[in-house]
Write a protein that holds these residues in place. Structure first.
Motif, short mmCIF file in Angstrom:
data_model
loop_
_atom_site.label_atom_id
_atom_site.label_comp_id
_atom_site.label_asym_id
_atom_site.label_seq_id
_atom_site.Cartn_x
_atom_site.Cartn_y
_atom_site.Cartn_z
N TYR A 170 11.66 16.88 -2.49
CA TYR A 170 11.18 15.46 -2.70
C TYR A 170 12.42 14.52 -3.07
O TYR A 170 12.93 15.12 -3.81
CB TYR A 170 9.88 15.02 -3.29
N GLU A 214 0.99 -1.27 -0.17
CA GLU A 214 -0.22 0.18 0.08
C GLU A 214 0.92 1.18 -0.08
O GLU A 214 0.56 2.16 -0.65
CB GLU A 214 -1.07 0.01 1.17
N ARG A 215 1.90 1.22 0.75
CA ARG A 215 3.03 2.33 0.69
C ARG A 215 3.67 2.57 -0.56
O ARG A 215 3.62 3.69 -1.14
CB ARG A 215 4.04 2.27 1.74
N PRO A 270 -6.34 5.67 0.95
CA PRO A 270 -5.90 6.61 2.02
C PRO A 270 -7.13 7.63 2.03
O PRO A 270 -7.85 8.22 1.01
CB PRO A 270 -4.71 7.11 1.45
N ILE A 288 -5.88 0.76 -11.20
CA ILE A 288 -5.88 1.98 -11.00
C ILE A 288 -4.70 2.63 -11.97
O ILE A 288 -4.95 3.70 -12.36
CB ILE A 288 -5.77 2.49 -9.32
N PHE A 334 2.37 1.75 -3.58
CA PHE A 334 1.01 2.32 -4.33
C PHE A 334 1.00 3.92 -4.01
O PHE A 334 0.79 4.81 -4.90
CB PHE A 334 0.03 1.63 -3.99
N GLN A 335 0.98 4.35 -2.85
CA GLN A 335 0.70 5.76 -2.22
C GLN A 335 1.89 6.38 -2.70
O GLN A 335 1.59 7.43 -3.24
CB GLN A 335 0.87 5.47 -0.77
N ARG A 336 3.20 5.97 -2.51
CA ARG A 336 4.31 6.83 -3.13
C ARG A 336 4.07 7.15 -4.34
O ARG A 336 4.44 8.09 -4.93
CB ARG A 336 5.64 6.10 -2.41
N PHE A 368 5.03 16.45 2.54
CA PHE A 368 5.11 15.95 1.20
C PHE A 368 4.51 16.92 0.21
O PHE A 368 4.64 17.58 -0.86
CB PHE A 368 4.45 14.64 1.07
N PHE A 388 -4.46 5.98 6.51
CA PHE A 388 -3.21 6.12 5.21
C PHE A 388 -2.97 4.80 4.46
O PHE A 388 -2.41 4.84 3.42
CB PHE A 388 -2.21 6.66 5.75
N GLN A 389 -3.70 3.73 4.97
CA GLN A 389 -3.66 2.51 4.30
C GLN A 389 -4.91 2.59 2.93
O GLN A 389 -5.69 3.46 2.94
CB GLN A 389 -3.94 1.33 5.01
N PHE A 390 -4.38 1.79 2.25
CA PHE A 390 -5.16 1.99 0.81
C PHE A 390 -6.75 1.65 0.98
O PHE A 390 -7.08 0.55 1.69
CB PHE A 390 -4.72 0.90 -0.36
N ILE A 437 6.89 14.04 -10.53
CA ILE A 437 8.14 13.40 -10.07
C ILE A 437 8.52 11.95 -10.73
O ILE A 437 7.42 11.10 -10.29
CB ILE A 437 8.54 13.51 -8.42
N GLN A 439 1.64 9.50 -5.14
CA GLN A 439 1.98 11.10 -4.91
C GLN A 439 3.27 11.35 -5.84
O GLN A 439 3.29 12.62 -6.27
CB GLN A 439 2.85 10.93 -3.23
N GLU A 440 4.11 10.73 -6.14
CA GLU A 440 5.37 10.97 -7.17
C GLU A 440 4.56 11.57 -8.37
O GLU A 440 4.78 12.50 -8.65
CB GLU A 440 6.08 9.92 -7.27
N THR A 448 6.73 19.05 -2.53
CA THR A 448 6.92 18.45 -3.72
C THR A 448 6.22 19.22 -4.96
O THR A 448 6.39 19.19 -6.11
CB THR A 448 6.15 17.29 -3.78
N GLN A 449 6.05 20.66 -4.62
CA GLN A 449 5.70 21.45 -5.48
C GLN A 449 6.43 22.79 -5.34
O GLN A 449 6.63 23.28 -4.28
CB GLN A 449 3.96 21.78 -5.37
N ALA A 500 2.72 14.61 -8.23
CA ALA A 500 3.58 15.82 -8.09
C ALA A 500 4.70 15.83 -9.51
O ALA A 500 5.37 16.46 -9.47
CB ALA A 500 4.50 15.68 -6.82
#
Lengths: 354, 527
Positions: free
Chosen positions: B436, A86-87, B260, A116, A89-91, B425, B256-258, A100, A94-95, B429-430, A98
């Motif tokens: 980041y 999950e992390r 989130p 997804i 996926f989340q990361r 974050f 914050f787990q999927f 990145i 987020q990247e 990141t912007q 943004a």
């Protein structure tokens, strides 16, 4: 089991294939790209880039070894970022939001993530030659956007010092026996992709009322699918309801008093697919890594060292462990998990109070 | 009695000596705003929007109406309250024994308390799992071995509310101990001498002089312990779920787990923030009403009370307390590191170095260690510097709006790491701050996290130094900065060094938690 079906093996084979078939439910296999060979052109282009970054949910030790093996073979520096599925996926989410672009190849333990990513249009199609030849079509995406790298099962297991073989549970239903009260440990679907899939499959095939009865058995809750095997290895609890089957096998082979039970109702299943990103900073190294990782050498390493199941048709399982095709599997349905995850977590929390 | 010099009367001197204080103060205030206000604004924003970005109060409604949030809130309050009381009960007598009596091994006791302070709370929780898990715990095995009790019988169960309170207390009590011992170290002997000269017996002196002077430190310590226990994530992350409940921090983490839900997480962390603000107001009221300037000028060394026949019972008490956070857990961890299965006792036959090689053989571990130390040193240096200036501004009320600075510097204590992480974050990141993927974002994160403690320590040091000396120097014509350099800085030297070490250690232990929790799932059996 007293009454065996006449052609048990045939039934099981059918169920395994059917189980896998839903993973990449194919509309029409029209846009499949031509199978790509692992040739000198690709290697040269990848070497020119010189590096690749691999985000994965595999266990750290194995992920590092895999990265090192690739590095040793092609001299391409491999950055392994290991975290929970999950992390990861989340990361990546987020990247990308943004803008990145740091990830080349990602491997997750939750096939819903691929749905997804695919919907967002983040994935690059790539079909290695060996995958086209030796993988069941169920194990790669219809548009070649994802390939199953490893197959995890979530069986029951027990500590053989605490439970005699003849007393061991044989099915999920057996675990409702009052004699197991206070003696079981279970993973949590809000923390683990494997357990989320297992919870979805058990609730669908056996029913939510099964969990309601199980919750009355004073089950110890832990987060990760890798925590439950540890608790039975230590003897903290006698039986694990779900969790990473490969760890139980690994512990057993290291001499720990643990044993796997493939429940009669079927064993929950979770596949771990890998993808190449469109925005990969090292597109050629990414493809070389994806190609090599699904080749026979790396896949056999996965079987031998990580003790996970491989989708590659030519890999060999050790004789002491039941082969994937001989296990009655539940059907994985990532699309449903993706839709229902929220509801499953909520209902689970109501039933188990955590 | 103090005579503050109005700024206007220095105007004549400004013609040849410029006072740089205001620009410096404003610059630091600006840095603080970027560091804290930005992520906090994102937090506030997220708490009042839905997934589509529309304004809503639904998140807060969910928080109040859903039992899945009400339970953790209650649990957290019980946990924090009990932990701060237990900590005070253990730490206050220990601090007094070490600082004001002729207790043998006093130095060793201070060192051992530091050892429990530098232990990451999650590591302590893992160690206590090894010791007191109902079936596999070493202490319970010992109990069954000694009494011949059945498998399944146990005397300790770490997977319970009591167990969690216990473990949290083990690693929170140093906060109270350090504050009390330091306060008692600073109380001048003269006051106690005066009391005994006027006929006060030892205990009368303790009751009428020492305890009242140490009381603000005790209250401040209990407050910090409460806040620490309330926002602690490491120990509950290991113990709460198996014990069958959530604390607010683990609940927020689970959000914050999927998939989130940052909106709910933001809403859930706001009550923690409000509570912190209220507690800090209370603390200011307690400390603000009385003057506790105890370092005015020259003072005598504190007098040590002779314990007499109570000496050895006192030693026994202190070491019994230290068993729990230090000796037993480290024994369990070393045992687990060398043993093939974590909760089996090591014998010469089964000892193995496999686990040790596993950890130190990985190249990622080496890089992580290196980064950890670089980051720790940088964070400590910057953090101490900032805390010095901000503490000065708010204690000396140097600029208009100093209360806001003090509040901002203390606020991060109530932001759970993970929420702050998301805030950071989103912020970094912007443009204009794209950090980041660099070490800098971690530096910012830990700077923000450690600032409150540094600020608390240094501002209480400023309070103890008192205005008089500084005012005297300014009356004699020094600028504010000169007064700081020649008067306040030398007096603060010990506190500054202590604060630097404090931030360094805290950063290193937090980072180790981050590294282990986020890169490896092999924690409990590979130690």
């Amino acid at each position: 089991m007293t009454k065996r079906p006449i052609s048990r093996r045939a039934v099981l084979q059918g169920s395994a294939a059917a189980a896998a078939a839903t993973v990449f439910a194919a509309p029409a296999r029209a846009q499949l790209p031509a199978p790509a060979p692992l040739d000198d052109v690709l290697i040269a282009a990848a070497k020119k880039e010189g590096k690749v970054s691999f985000y994965t949910a595999m266990d750290l030790d194995f992920a590092q070894r895999l990265g090192k093996a690739f590095e040793a073979k092609y001299g391409i520096s491999t950055k392994v970022e290991r975290s929970g599925a999950e992390r990861v996926f989340q990361r990546i989410g987020q990247e990308h939001t943004a803008k990145i672009y740091a990830v080349d190849v990602a491997n997750t333990a939750d096939a819903a993530h691929v749905i997804i990513w695919k919907r967002n249009g983040w994935l690059a199609p790539y079909l290695p030659e060996e995958v086209a030849q030796h993988y069941d079509k169920a194990y790669y995406d219809a548009d070649a956007l994802a390939i199953t790298t490893r197959i995890l099962v979530s069986p029951i297991a027990y500590n053989t010092d605490l439970v005699k073989k003849e007393d061991a549970p044989k099915s999920f239903k057996d675990l409702l026996d009052p004699k197991w009260a206070g003696k079981m440990v279970k993973g949590h679907p809000a923390y683990s992709g494997t357990i989320m899939n297992a919870t979805h499959q058990i609730a669908r095939d056996i029913g939510w009322d099964y969990f309601e009865k199980l919750a009355k058995q004073k089950v110890m809750q832990v987060q990760s699918a890798t925590d439950t095997p540890k608790k039975i290895q230590l003897g903290e609890r006698a039986v694990m309801v779900d969790g990473a089957g490969y760890l139980v096998i690994r512990y057993k082979e290291e001499g720990s008093p643990v044993e796997v039970v493939y429940p009669e109702e079927g064993t929950p299943l979770a596949t771990g697919p890998s993808v190449v990103f469109k925005s990969a900073p090292n597109p050629n190294a990414a493809r070389l890594f994806q190609n090599w990782m699904h080749g026979r050498e790396a896949q056999q390493f996965l079987v031998d060292w990580a003790r996970q199941y491989s989708p590659h048709g030519q890999t060999k399982e050790k004789p002491s462990v039941r082969a994937l095709r001989d296990i009655k599997l539940m059907k994985e349905d990532p699309a449903a998990v993706e839709k229902e995850a929220e509801a499953i977590k909520k209902r689970y929390a109501q039933i188990f109070k955590v | 009695m103090t005579i503050a010099l109005p700024a206007e009367s220095a105007v004549r001197r400004r013609t040849f000596k410029i006072d740089f204080s205001l620009p410096v103060l404003i610059a630091f205030a600006a840095v603080l705003c970027v560091l804290i206000v930005l992520p906090m604004s994102w937090l506030a924003y997220y708490s009042v929007v839905d997934k589509a970005g529309q304004f809503t109060l639904e998140n807060f409604a969910t928080l109040v109406t859903e039992p899945e949030f009400r339970g953790p809130m209650l649990t957290t309050l019980i946990l924090a309250t009990s932990a701060s009381i237990f900590c005070a009960l253990a730490a206050a007598p220990m601090g007094w024994l070490v600082a004001r009596t002729d207790l043998p091994f006093a130095k060793a006791v201070r060192a051992l308390v530091t050892a429990s302070f530098v232990t990451p709370p999650f590591l302590g929780a893992i160690a206590w799992e090894l010791l007191a898990a109902p079936n596999s715990g070493l202490l319970n095995k010992l109990y069954r071995h000694l009494t011949g009790a059945e498998m399944g019988d146990h005397i300790f169960n770490i997977y319970s509310m009591t167990g969690l309170i216990f473990v949290v207390s083990c690693y929170t009590f140093p906060y109270i101990f350090v504050l009390i011992a330091n306060a008692l170290d600073r109380i001048p002997g003269d006051l106690e001498d005066a009391s005994s000269m006027l006929g006060g017996r030892t205990w009368t002196t303790a009751r009428r002089i020492t305890i009242p002077l140490a009381l603000p430190a005790l209250l401040a310590g209990m407050l910090i312990a409460f806040l620490q226990a309330m926002t602690l994530f490491g120990s509950p992350a290991i113990l709460a779920l198996p014990a069958g409940f959530h604390t607010m921090t683990t609940k927020i983490w689970s959000l914050f787990q999927f998939p989130p839900k940052p909106e709910l997480a933001a809403a859930a962390s706001l009550p923690l923030l409000v509570l912190t603000v209220m507690l800090l107001r209370t603390q200011q009221m307690i400390l603000g009403r009385k003057g506790y300037s105890v370092v005015g000028g020259k003072t005598g060394d504190p007098r040590l009370i002779r314990l007499g026949i109570w000496k050895w019972p006192a030693v026994a008490f202190v070491f019994a307390v230290l068993m729990l956070p230090v000796f037993l857990p480290y024994f369990a961890l070393i045992n687990a590191a060398l043993s093939p299965i974590a909760t089996t006792l090591v014998t010469p036959e089964n000892a193995t170095l496999k686990n040790v090689w596993f950890t130190f053989g990985l190249s990622s571990t080496k890089i992580a260690l290196q980064n950890t130390f670089i980051l720790g040193a940088l964070t400590a240096t910057l953090g101490t510097l900032m805390a010095l200036v901000i503490g000065y501004i708010s204690v000396r009320r140097a600029v208009v709006g100093h209360q806001a600075l003090g509040f901002l510097a203390t606020a991060p204590i109530a932001i759970p790491g993970i929420v702050l992480g998301v805030g950071l974050f989103l912020t970094y990141t912007q443009p204009p701050f794209v950090l980041y993927g660099t070490l800098w974002i971690l530096l910012l994160a830990y700077l923000t996290i450690e600032l409150p403690a540094a600020y608390q320590q240094l501002s209480s040091a400023y309070k103890a130094v008192g205005n008089d000396l500084e005012d005297a120097s300014r009356i004699l014509g020094a600028t504010r900065l000169q007064a700081l350099r020649h008067i306040t800085a030398p007096l603060l030297r010990t506190s500054v060094i202590a604060t630097w070490c404090f931030i360094f250690v805290a950063t290193v232990r937090e980072l180790s938690a981050a590294i282990i929790l986020f890169t490896s799932d092999t924690r409990s059996c590979r130690s």
